[in-house]
Design an enzyme around this catalytic site. Sequence first.
Site, PDB file in Angstrom:
ATOM      1  N   CYS A 123       0.861  -1.184   0.000  1.00  0.00           N
ATOM      2  CA  CYS A 123       0.000   0.000   0.000  1.00  0.00           C
ATOM      3  C   CYS A 123       0.896   1.232   0.000  1.00  0.00           C
ATOM      4  O   CYS A 123       1.830   1.325   0.792  1.00  0.00           O
ATOM      5  CB  CYS A 123      -0.884  -0.012   1.249  1.00  0.00           C
ATOM      6  SG  CYS A 123      -1.732   1.556   1.498  1.00  0.00           S
ATOM      7  N   GLU A 158      10.502  -0.586 -10.045  1.00  0.00           N
ATOM      8  CA  GLU A 158       9.336  -0.544 -10.937  1.00  0.00           C
ATOM      9  C   GLU A 158       8.037  -0.246 -10.191  1.00  0.00           C
ATOM     10  O   GLU A 158       7.085  -1.023 -10.227  1.00  0.00           O
ATOM     11  CB  GLU A 158       9.215  -1.858 -11.719  1.00  0.00           C
ATOM     12  CG  GLU A 158      10.325  -2.031 -12.731  1.00  0.00           C
ATOM     13  CD  GLU A 158      10.085  -3.159 -13.734  1.00  0.00           C
ATOM     14  OE1 GLU A 158       9.324  -4.086 -13.422  1.00  0.00           O
ATOM     15  OE2 GLU A 158      10.669  -3.101 -14.830  1.00  0.00           O
ATOM     16  N   CYS A 164      -4.708   0.145  -4.882  1.00  0.00           N
ATOM     17  CA  CYS A 164      -4.986  -0.255  -3.510  1.00  0.00           C
ATOM     18  C   CYS A 164      -6.193   0.567  -3.091  1.00  0.00           C
ATOM     19  O   CYS A 164      -6.160   1.796  -3.145  1.00  0.00           O
ATOM     20  CB  CYS A 164      -3.815   0.025  -2.578  1.00  0.00           C
ATOM     21  SG  CYS A 164      -4.187  -0.451  -0.874  1.00  0.00           S
ATOM     22  N   CYS A 166      -7.688   0.362  -0.047  1.00  0.00           N
ATOM     23  CA  CYS A 166      -7.881   0.238   1.404  1.00  0.00           C
ATOM     24  C   CYS A 166      -8.441   1.563   1.929  1.00  0.00           C
ATOM     25  O   CYS A 166      -8.440   2.576   1.231  1.00  0.00           O
ATOM     26  CB  CYS A 166      -6.563  -0.118   2.088  1.00  0.00           C
ATOM     27  SG  CYS A 166      -5.388   1.242   2.193  1.00  0.00           S
ATOM     28  N   CYS A 169      -6.023   4.470   1.618  1.00  0.00           N
ATOM     29  CA  CYS A 169      -5.872   5.016   0.254  1.00  0.00           C
ATOM     30  C   CYS A 169      -7.115   5.812  -0.143  1.00  0.00           C
ATOM     31  O   CYS A 169      -7.001   6.876  -0.769  1.00  0.00           O
ATOM     32  CB  CYS A 169      -5.607   3.894  -0.750  1.00  0.00           C
ATOM     33  SG  CYS A 169      -3.905   3.307  -0.688  1.00  0.00           S
ATOM     34  N   GLU A 313      17.559  -1.624 -16.927  1.00  0.00           N
ATOM     35  CA  GLU A 313      17.435  -3.072 -17.114  1.00  0.00           C
ATOM     36  C   GLU A 313      17.245  -3.374 -18.591  1.00  0.00           C
ATOM     37  O   GLU A 313      16.528  -2.670 -19.299  1.00  0.00           O
ATOM     38  CB  GLU A 313      16.217  -3.633 -16.370  1.00  0.00           C
ATOM     39  CG  GLU A 313      16.335  -3.698 -14.876  1.00  0.00           C
ATOM     40  CD  GLU A 313      15.086  -4.327 -14.239  1.00  0.00           C
ATOM     41  OE1 GLU A 313      14.430  -5.153 -14.891  1.00  0.00           O
ATOM     42  OE2 GLU A 313      14.780  -3.948 -13.102  1.00  0.00           O
ATOM     43  N   LYS A 362      14.655 -18.015 -12.629  1.00  0.00           N
ATOM     44  CA  LYS A 362      15.867 -18.847 -12.676  1.00  0.00           C
ATOM     45  C   LYS A 362      16.367 -19.080 -14.100  1.00  0.00           C
ATOM     46  O   LYS A 362      17.527 -19.380 -14.299  1.00  0.00           O
ATOM     47  CB  LYS A 362      15.645 -20.177 -11.945  1.00  0.00           C
ATOM     48  CG  LYS A 362      14.523 -21.051 -12.468  1.00  0.00           C
ATOM     49  CD  LYS A 362      14.378 -22.290 -11.574  1.00  0.00           C
ATOM     50  CE  LYS A 362      13.248 -23.198 -12.022  1.00  0.00           C
ATOM     51  NZ  LYS A 362      11.899 -22.599 -11.883  1.00  0.00           N
ATOM     52  N   PHE A 363      15.473 -18.942 -15.083  1.00  0.00           N
ATOM     53  CA  PHE A 363      15.927 -19.122 -16.473  1.00  0.00           C
ATOM     54  C   PHE A 363      16.022 -17.801 -17.231  1.00  0.00           C
ATOM     55  O   PHE A 363      16.326 -17.781 -18.421  1.00  0.00           O
ATOM     56  CB  PHE A 363      14.975 -20.067 -17.220  1.00  0.00           C
ATOM     57  CG  PHE A 363      14.933 -21.448 -16.619  1.00  0.00           C
ATOM     58  CD1 PHE A 363      16.089 -22.206 -16.510  1.00  0.00           C
ATOM     59  CD2 PHE A 363      13.739 -21.982 -16.136  1.00  0.00           C
ATOM     60  CE1 PHE A 363      16.065 -23.480 -15.951  1.00  0.00           C
ATOM     61  CE2 PHE A 363      13.707 -23.247 -15.575  1.00  0.00           C
ATOM     62  CZ  PHE A 363      14.872 -24.006 -15.481  1.00  0.00           C
TER      63      PHE A 363
END
Length: 685
Positions: A123, A158, A164, A166, A169, A313, A362-363
């Site tokens: 949040c 990112e 949210c 809640c 918010c 990235e 993992k790949f």
Amino acid sequence: MTKRYQPINPKCTHMLHGGDYNPDQWIRTPEIWDEDMRLMTLSGCNAMSVCIFSWSALEPAEGAFEFGWLDTIMDKLAANNAYAVMATPSGSKPAWMSRAYPEICRVKGDGVRQPHGSRHNHCRTSPVYREKCVIINTKLAERYKEHPALLLWHASNEYNGGDCQCDLCLAAFHNWLRVRYDNDLDKLNHAYWSSFWSHSFPDWDYIIPTDRGIHALMLDWERFKTHQTIDFFNAETAPLRAITPDIPVTTNFMPGSDTLDYGAFAKAVDVISWDSYPNWHEHSDEIGEAVTTARMHDQCRAMKGGKPFMLMESVPSIPTRGRVKKRKEPGMNLLSSLQAVAHGSDTVQYFQWRKSRGCMEKFHGAVVDHEGSENTREFKEVADVGAALAKLDDVVGTTMQPEVALIQDWENEWALREGARVYLGENIKYRQEMNAHYRPFWQAGVPVDVVDQTAELDAYKLVVVPMAYMLRPGFAARLKAYVENGGTAVMTYWSAVVDESDLCHLGGIPGDGLRELFGVWEEESQSYLPGESVGIAMAKDNALGISGPYTAVDTCSVIHAEGSTVLASYASEYVEGQPALTVKTHGKGKAYYIAARTDGAFLNDFYAALARDEGLACCLAADIPEGVSVQTRSDGDRDYIFVMNFNREAKSIELGSPYVDVLTDQAVGATVTLERYGVMVLRKP
Ligand code: GLA
Ligand code: ZN
């Protein structure tokens, strides 16, 4: 006058090369850390993003901090002549925190709180989460403020616009609305046109962002989410700014996404960085992928007026995205990395340095494979990038000064999605249309700034405004002043339809004074199915000197020329004979209106004519083969011309004068041949 910017942090005057580094996944095997350092040197990597998801390693239990492993890594980086791009760990919350303070987990629109897990899902309003972030970030800043390896802060990871809803918010949303509408509920009800379907709001706390029928409410909810994300960013970075005022702060943007207004966010960061994941080799139109990527690079550079940005990235080979997970083919990693640099990046960074052994990624492509050595193709191609970047010290801080602006605006995009979908259906395709208007310039080697509607326009010779369905306050007046002062503007169908509350302009479109500026009234527009098209015939002896014929697809608006000159008309269907392209002159200024979405050669020919009229040309050669991109960075004295071949076959260009390829230090003859995916960086001898 082009100038040279300071390096991102003057501590390092080289191009940065590196990636997301997760040594905390390898705490049990510190020998891997030493191997990492050896491999970094071998691959020419000097910048590692640490701590991105390290909260549970840094604070395994509430208030119990463990920095030992990070101390070791920071020292090893420094000893290895490398730097840390240090993240704040807020992108993923530790389990103990979700258990102790459930309020930090988001609540969906159905009122259900999400369980702990995944990431990027805290949040943004929760005071507890903000406090916990401030505590850990203060500790990081205090501990490493003097450390020679600390180069840059990478806030969170990112940030996204995910909902949210809640109570915290919603209360913050209501306060934000009170400010926006001067605490005047009647003003809000008018802006929301809420008498429609009896939706008038009797009080602020009735306003919940679930009613997609109230378009202005949906727009405000999007605006609020951007506001609240920036507010969260400011809160969590406040200690960094106080304790380490000389260390710049960034966060990795996702300009490919439509969930946050990164144009607004840009003002809050010191340097723009972004995560670029094209799906290379997965499209029949590979060049189109290069064009989309180039447009986003140009957007990131233009967000801070030309200041170099960071490719935070990218993937050395295989992404988690894409349909069939194509690996980058040989040469593509160097080409796509230098494409970022060509457009103004001073870094090439990857996700990820080393493949994790388990879980989701993992790949996912990495510099270091599970095999562990420097003998993989992936590693060698990263080392090639390292070697290339080492040749480009002089490019650091140089920039571009485009004379063309393409207006792409997040608020307008939200309005198209929320407010116009009921009208325009599946044919909206905003980003596709951005690419269509961008591509002719890319292909011609004419640089472009991609900016939003808040941009200053005066420095440009040409301003292109596709599908500006919603106008933000002040934009129409600035566009008008720009044209009246001699500028050339191009606007398309579906522009100036609504105001910032998605209220339709009365008195015809384009509204807000633009009907007079362009000399057109857009009476209606017709949509077409895939495969249907409408002919466009150029007027005989038109001033552009282009002949066509052309085709329109998806949509054709019926426009009336009101004091403008008709340059082209529809040639088929019931719109036959009606204007499709007009221009109205204002002294030296020109205002073009394109009434339809076109297919094929029209935009190429049209913008080639405008480029000729405005004196916009590629600095290198008149004839650039299709799929070859030319981009130039400069400090005002010296130009660095990046020539990039996105084709699967070799292409040659006539240069006319002699150059040196900075990457090889070799003189280049009058004709250069770029191999498949080849790239050169040319300078005058
Ligand atoms: C994003 C994230 C990274 C990683 C990559 C995978 O860009 O920031 O943590 O998940 O995607 O492509
Ligand atoms: Zn919340």
